[in-house]
Design an enzyme around this catalytic site. Sequence first.
Site, PDB file in Angstrom:
ATOM      1  N   ARG A   1     -10.619 -38.135  17.357  1.00  0.00           N
ATOM      2  CA  ARG A   1      -9.830 -39.487  17.411  1.00  0.00           C
ATOM      3  C   ARG A   1     -10.994 -40.707  17.039  1.00  0.00           C
ATOM      4  O   ARG A   1     -10.895 -41.563  16.437  1.00  0.00           O
ATOM      5  CB  ARG A   1      -9.160 -39.718  18.448  1.00  0.00           C
ATOM      6  CG  ARG A   1      -8.057 -38.863  18.855  1.00  0.00           C
ATOM      7  CD  ARG A   1      -7.275 -39.036  20.011  1.00  0.00           C
ATOM      8  NE  ARG A   1      -6.133 -38.192  20.369  1.00  0.00           N
ATOM      9  CZ  ARG A   1      -5.370 -38.128  21.463  1.00  0.00           C
ATOM     10  NH1 ARG A   1      -6.124 -38.849  22.474  1.00  0.00           N
ATOM     11  NH2 ARG A   1      -4.728 -37.461  21.760  1.00  0.00           N
TER      12      ARG A   1
ATOM     13  N   SER B   1       4.528 -28.881  26.393  1.00  0.00           N
ATOM     14  CA  SER B   1       3.263 -28.490  25.429  1.00  0.00           C
ATOM     15  C   SER B   1       1.909 -28.670  26.249  1.00  0.00           C
ATOM     16  O   SER B   1       0.875 -28.661  25.647  1.00  0.00           O
ATOM     17  CB  SER B   1       3.434 -29.344  24.234  1.00  0.00           C
ATOM     18  OG  SER B   1       3.226 -30.704  24.628  1.00  0.00           O
TER      19      SER B   1
ATOM     20  N   SER C   1       7.246 -33.829   6.788  1.00  0.00           N
ATOM     21  CA  SER C   1       7.503 -35.025   5.905  1.00  0.00           C
ATOM     22  C   SER C   1       6.188 -35.314   5.197  1.00  0.00           C
ATOM     23  O   SER C   1       6.133 -35.481   3.693  1.00  0.00           O
ATOM     24  CB  SER C   1       7.972 -36.306   6.568  1.00  0.00           C
ATOM     25  OG  SER C   1       9.263 -36.153   7.040  1.00  0.00           O
TER      26      SER C   1
ATOM     27  N   LEU D   1      -2.946 -41.583  22.882  1.00  0.00           N
ATOM     28  CA  LEU D   1      -3.483 -41.428  21.331  1.00  0.00           C
ATOM     29  C   LEU D   1      -4.803 -42.371  21.310  1.00  0.00           C
ATOM     30  O   LEU D   1      -5.091 -43.109  20.466  1.00  0.00           O
ATOM     31  CB  LEU D   1      -2.610 -42.206  20.499  1.00  0.00           C
ATOM     32  CG  LEU D   1      -1.154 -41.354  20.323  1.00  0.00           C
ATOM     33  CD1 LEU D   1      -0.176 -41.759  19.339  1.00  0.00           C
ATOM     34  CD2 LEU D   1      -1.175 -39.738  20.127  1.00  0.00           C
TER      35      LEU D   1
ATOM     36  N   ARG E   1     -10.999 -40.875  24.602  1.00  0.00           N
ATOM     37  CA  ARG E   1     -11.896 -40.793  25.779  1.00  0.00           C
ATOM     38  C   ARG E   1     -13.080 -39.864  25.652  1.00  0.00           C
ATOM     39  O   ARG E   1     -13.190 -39.223  26.409  1.00  0.00           O
ATOM     40  CB  ARG E   1     -10.903 -40.252  26.856  1.00  0.00           C
ATOM     41  CG  ARG E   1     -10.024 -41.177  27.147  1.00  0.00           C
ATOM     42  CD  ARG E   1      -8.856 -40.756  28.023  1.00  0.00           C
ATOM     43  NE  ARG E   1      -8.327 -39.797  28.100  1.00  0.00           N
ATOM     44  CZ  ARG E   1      -7.038 -39.649  27.239  1.00  0.00           C
ATOM     45  NH1 ARG E   1      -6.568 -40.669  26.599  1.00  0.00           N
ATOM     46  NH2 ARG E   1      -6.366 -38.260  26.975  1.00  0.00           N
TER      47      ARG E   1
ATOM     48  N   ALA F   1      -2.112 -28.321  17.922  1.00  0.00           N
ATOM     49  CA  ALA F   1      -2.364 -26.928  18.680  1.00  0.00           C
ATOM     50  C   ALA F   1      -1.190 -26.141  18.963  1.00  0.00           C
ATOM     51  O   ALA F   1      -0.189 -26.599  19.157  1.00  0.00           O
ATOM     52  CB  ALA F   1      -2.936 -27.483  20.054  1.00  0.00           C
TER      53      ALA F   1
ATOM     54  N   THR G   1       7.279 -37.444  19.557  1.00  0.00           N
ATOM     55  CA  THR G   1       5.824 -36.876  20.422  1.00  0.00           C
ATOM     56  C   THR G   1       5.903 -38.061  21.428  1.00  0.00           C
ATOM     57  O   THR G   1       5.528 -37.642  22.523  1.00  0.00           O
ATOM     58  CB  THR G   1       4.920 -37.038  19.309  1.00  0.00           C
ATOM     59  OG1 THR G   1       5.029 -35.986  18.569  1.00  0.00           O
ATOM     60  CG2 THR G   1       3.503 -36.517  20.058  1.00  0.00           C
TER      61      THR G   1
ATOM     62  N   GLU H   1     -30.207 -48.611   5.371  1.00  0.00           N
ATOM     63  CA  GLU H   1     -31.323 -48.866   4.721  1.00  0.00           C
ATOM     64  C   GLU H   1     -32.265 -50.173   5.228  1.00  0.00           C
ATOM     65  O   GLU H   1     -33.398 -49.938   5.561  1.00  0.00           O
ATOM     66  CB  GLU H   1     -31.217 -49.145   3.233  1.00  0.00           C
ATOM     67  CG  GLU H   1     -30.851 -47.977   2.548  1.00  0.00           C
ATOM     68  CD  GLU H   1     -29.225 -48.116   2.312  1.00  0.00           C
ATOM     69  OE1 GLU H   1     -28.551 -47.497   1.480  1.00  0.00           O
ATOM     70  OE2 GLU H   1     -28.342 -48.466   3.278  1.00  0.00           O
TER      71      GLU H   1
END
Length: 364
Positions: free
Chosen positions: A181, A165, A301, A201, A204, A151, A193, A49
């Site tokens: 991200r 993968s 989990s 992680l 970009r 994915a 992973t 505002e």
Amino acid sequence: MGYMAQALSLAQLALGQVSPNPAVGAVIVKDGEVVGQGYTQPPGLDHAEIVALKQAGERARGGVMYVSLEPCCHHGRTPPCTQAIIAAGIAEVHLAALDVNPVVLGRGKEELEGAGIRVYVGEHEAEAKQLNEAYAKFITEGIPFITVKFAMSLDGKIATRSGDSRWISGELARKRVHNLRYTADAVMAGVNTVLTDDPRLTTRCCGCGGMLKKQPTRVIVDSKGRTPLNAQVFTEPGKAIVVLGRLAGAEERESFAQVGAELLELPSAEGLVDLKQLLRVLGERQVTSVLVEGGGILFGSLFDGGLVDRVIAFIAPIIIGGREAVTAVAGWGIDRVADSLKLERVSVERFDEDLMVSGYVGGR
């Protein structure tokens, strides 16, 4: 594009940049002409505002303001927006939604009306609420909004039996992930992973918004402390946190400190990371949104603990097969299909040959 839709479009530019504040857009119209517009700046700087009012100047007097969220009416890092709107002589304000923050909820609207300003609420309300869904959960529950992203192949595999993968999804889908991200405060992954894929992680993402992007905090859930010190998550700009399910030794703390990583110790009787406690700690650090990117054990989990708010699955038209190939979600799961977790408000988008299916966990 309508004026409120324009305000929402502006608010999108602030996502991921202004936490723990909400992402807000504002447009000021006078005699059918847009005379001021803006979106929330990083904490401590102007709200949407104020940006719009400064741009409009004297032309704001007698004008109409469209704003995607109820203006604040309290002193925080900045003065209340309601007082600035009143002082500028705005005649009419359209709010897409009220602010769920208890110190604002309805009070900003009442203050404007008390000053003789006509206030209307509800235009594009659903879109406005979705835009700030992470802020709403954080401000009401004190913990971040959790989005699980993966994915997978058409037969539900996220990796082959050898662990490969790259790449299940196509380039366009992967660009969309960088955008996800970009709008998240933190990106989380399990240690497996990191060991298997050695991901960065980071985002970009080019052209995602109008601000210089701060990288999301990288959170590695690593009960036993197996994350290698040369992992790429420690070589990228921004903050990295390794979460242990036990207490760390002095030498271990020093080693991680040398690569710029913080050790967060959350010991439990089972020697695993208490994910509920982790979310509480992240909330205390004003992390409002987390994008979880793997792997299946961490996903399982989170689902078993009822901690997931949104699911985003990229589905590639390929078949991997194999009993030992990795599936998307591990954990305990359920015994009967009738008891399976059901997604609501499901949407489907196409990215070249890949499909992105997203939805919200029922009751969230």
